[in-house]
Design a protein around this motif. Structure first.
Motif, PDB file in Angstrom:
ATOM      1  N   HIS A  25       0.822  -1.208   0.000  1.00 35.82           N
ATOM      2  CA  HIS A  25       0.000   0.000   0.000  1.00 35.82           C
ATOM      3  C   HIS A  25       0.857   1.260   0.000  1.00 35.82           C
ATOM      4  O   HIS A  25       0.568   2.210  -0.748  1.00 35.82           O
ATOM      5  CB  HIS A  25      -0.941  -0.002   1.202  1.00 35.82           C
ATOM      6  N   ALA A  26       1.897   1.289   0.819  1.00 33.36           N
ATOM      7  CA  ALA A  26       2.751   2.474   0.899  1.00 33.36           C
ATOM      8  C   ALA A  26       3.495   2.710  -0.406  1.00 33.36           C
ATOM      9  O   ALA A  26       3.566   3.842  -0.909  1.00 33.36           O
ATOM     10  CB  ALA A  26       3.744   2.326   2.056  1.00 33.36           C
ATOM     11  N   VAL A  27       4.058   1.642  -0.984  1.00 33.03           N
ATOM     12  CA  VAL A  27       4.830   1.778  -2.221  1.00 33.03           C
ATOM     13  C   VAL A  27       3.916   2.122  -3.391  1.00 33.03           C
ATOM     14  O   VAL A  27       4.216   3.013  -4.196  1.00 33.03           O
ATOM     15  CB  VAL A  27       5.626   0.488  -2.500  1.00 33.03           C
ATOM     16  N   GLU A  28       2.799   1.442  -3.496  1.00 39.86           N
ATOM     17  CA  GLU A  28       1.875   1.703  -4.598  1.00 39.86           C
ATOM     18  C   GLU A  28       1.362   3.141  -4.564  1.00 39.86           C
ATOM     19  O   GLU A  28       1.303   3.820  -5.599  1.00 39.86           O
ATOM     20  CB  GLU A  28       0.710   0.727  -4.517  1.00 39.86           C
ATOM     21  N   ALA A  29       0.998   3.634  -3.373  1.00 42.69           N
ATOM     22  CA  ALA A  29       0.518   5.015  -3.253  1.00 42.69           C
ATOM     23  C   ALA A  29       1.611   6.005  -3.637  1.00 42.69           C
ATOM     24  O   ALA A  29       1.335   7.026  -4.284  1.00 42.69           O
ATOM     25  CB  ALA A  29       0.031   5.281  -1.831  1.00 42.69           C
ATOM     26  N   ALA A  30       2.848   5.727  -3.237  1.00 38.02           N
ATOM     27  CA  ALA A  30       3.958   6.624  -3.589  1.00 38.02           C
ATOM     28  C   ALA A  30       4.211   6.626  -5.088  1.00 38.02           C
ATOM     29  O   ALA A  30       4.486   7.673  -5.685  1.00 38.02           O
ATOM     30  CB  ALA A  30       5.222   6.200  -2.841  1.00 38.02           C
ATOM     31  N   LEU A  31       4.101   5.461  -5.724  1.00 38.67           N
ATOM     32  CA  LEU A  31       4.307   5.388  -7.164  1.00 38.67           C
ATOM     33  C   LEU A  31       3.218   6.128  -7.940  1.00 38.67           C
ATOM     34  O   LEU A  31       3.453   6.624  -9.041  1.00 38.67           O
ATOM     35  CB  LEU A  31       4.350   3.921  -7.609  1.00 38.67           C
ATOM     36  N   LYS A  32       2.030   6.215  -7.381  1.00 43.41           N
ATOM     37  CA  LYS A  32       0.917   6.902  -8.040  1.00 43.41           C
ATOM     38  C   LYS A  32       0.868   8.394  -7.717  1.00 43.41           C
ATOM     39  O   LYS A  32       0.071   9.113  -8.304  1.00 43.41           O
ATOM     40  CB  LYS A  32      -0.412   6.257  -7.633  1.00 43.41           C
ATOM     41  N   ASN A  33       1.690   8.842  -6.797  1.00 44.64           N
ATOM     42  CA  ASN A  33       1.654  10.237  -6.361  1.00 44.64           C
ATOM     43  C   ASN A  33       2.497  11.100  -7.300  1.00 44.64           C
ATOM     44  O   ASN A  33       3.724  10.991  -7.314  1.00 44.64           O
ATOM     45  CB  ASN A  33       2.181  10.343  -4.926  1.00 44.64           C
ATOM     46  N   PRO A  34       1.883  11.988  -8.085  1.00 39.86           N
ATOM     47  CA  PRO A  34       2.662  12.808  -9.016  1.00 39.86           C
ATOM     48  C   PRO A  34       3.599  13.794  -8.318  1.00 39.86           C
ATOM     49  O   PRO A  34       4.518  14.327  -8.942  1.00 39.86           O
ATOM     50  CB  PRO A  34       1.583  13.545  -9.825  1.00 39.86           C
ATOM     51  N   ALA A  35       3.376  14.046  -7.026  1.00 38.89           N
ATOM     52  CA  ALA A  35       4.249  14.955  -6.280  1.00 38.89           C
ATOM     53  C   ALA A  35       5.490  14.256  -5.734  1.00 38.89           C
ATOM     54  O   ALA A  35       6.366  14.904  -5.165  1.00 38.89           O
ATOM     55  CB  ALA A  35       3.474  15.595  -5.134  1.00 38.89           C
ATOM     56  N   ARG A  36       5.575  12.947  -5.888  1.00 40.46           N
ATOM     57  CA  ARG A  36       6.673  12.164  -5.325  1.00 40.46           C
ATOM     58  C   ARG A  36       7.700  11.832  -6.415  1.00 40.46           C
ATOM     59  O   ARG A  36       7.354  11.292  -7.453  1.00 40.46           O
ATOM     60  CB  ARG A  36       6.126  10.879  -4.718  1.00 40.46           C
ATOM     61  N   GLN A  37       8.962  12.150  -6.171  1.00 33.74           N
ATOM     62  CA  GLN A  37      10.033  11.768  -7.088  1.00 33.74           C
ATOM     63  C   GLN A  37      10.680  10.474  -6.592  1.00 33.74           C
ATOM     64  O   GLN A  37      11.017  10.370  -5.418  1.00 33.74           O
ATOM     65  CB  GLN A  37      11.090  12.871  -7.184  1.00 33.74           C
TER      66      GLN A  37
END
Length: 266
Positions: free
Chosen positions: A37-49
């Motif tokens: 859940h944490a990794v998937e959400a980060a991968l989908k977050n356009p604000a996250r590099q």
């Protein structure tokens, strides 16, 4: 029952990471996340590099979406991934190194139109598991943001992200130097500041107004500091049984956010 999620392409700007193996931490300025859940959400977050993803093939297959063709992935077995994270951390076959999210200012949150949910203010809540759980409840009950001090609060981390189950990427997290000043700014913006404490006379239901609410919770054990209590418009308690002295701060936050979300509209 969980809400069905729409499939979206996983995203992120690729880069190479040097070092960092075996520490459970990323390099300075970076964050190491783990768990689906944490990794998937980060991968989908356009604000996250993003920098690099370590994964088992099963971990990749569990993701909701496709990685860009040039995304840097290193396949590894479960034991190797275990050496990248904190001891016994449940990585579920996915470990992601990425940059920390950019700072968010309280004034930016208050200037956004259509933000009607409560703002959760945490006074020296230091346990990352509790912070993550509060983020998760904040996402569940449509809180507009959480506010912490930049000191005496956990940093962004894999433990926070795992406990938040994806909410780290969706709930704005504002860090301020002076919490009392932030509460003054919330009052000027029209928020009714309710401090949750066991020694209050009124229950939360009795103290809730019809308008916007800033919910203030204190540290595990010690509760709110006196100066923070003094900056609240009202103090309130949850009507728990006399057989139990108090609730964990993350449980109290969840109950209070539910009460705010379900209060009568009139």
């Amino acid at each position: 029952m969980n809400k069905p999620s729409k499939k979206r392409a996983l995203r992120g700007r690729a880069g190479r990471m040097r070092g960092g193996r075996g520490s459970g931490r990323a390099s300075p300025g970076q964050v190491r996340l783990w768990g689906r859940h944490a990794v998937e959400a980060a991968l989908k977050n356009p604000a996250r590099q993003h920098r690099k993803l370590w994964a088992t093939r099963e971990g990749i297959a569990s993701l909701d979406g496709d990685l860009p063709p040039d995304f840097p992935v290193e396949f590894a077995d479960v034991a190797d991934l275990g050496r990248l994270v904190a001891r016994d951390a449940p990585h579920q076959g996915l470990v992601l190194d990425c940059f920390a999210l950019e700072d968010i200012h309280l004034s930016d949150i208050l200037a956004e139109e259509g933000k009607e949910g409560p703002i959760v203010v945490l006074d020296q809540v230091t346990d990352p598991h509790n912070l993550g759980a509060i983020l998760r409840s904040s996402a569940a009950f449509d809180a507009a943001a959480i506010v912490t001090q930049d000191r005496h609060a956990p940093p962004e981390s894999g433990v926070v992200a795992k406990s938040a189950s994806g909410a780290l990427e969706t709930v704005p997290w504002v860090r301020v130097v002076n919490l009392a000043r932030a509460l003054e700014e919330l009052a000027e913006a029209g928020y009714w500041r309710i401090g949750l404490t066991g020694h209050a006379e009124a229950t939360l239901a009795e103290a809730l107004p019809a308008g916007q609410v800033a919910l203030v919770l204190g540290a595990e054990g010690e509760g709110m500091r006196q100066n923070i209590e003094a900056h609240c418009d009202a103090l309130a308690k949850l009507p728990i049984s006399a057989a139990m002295e108090s609730l964990n701060v993350s449980n109290a936050a969840a109950v209070a956010l539910y009460a705010i979300a379900t209060r009568p509209s009139d």
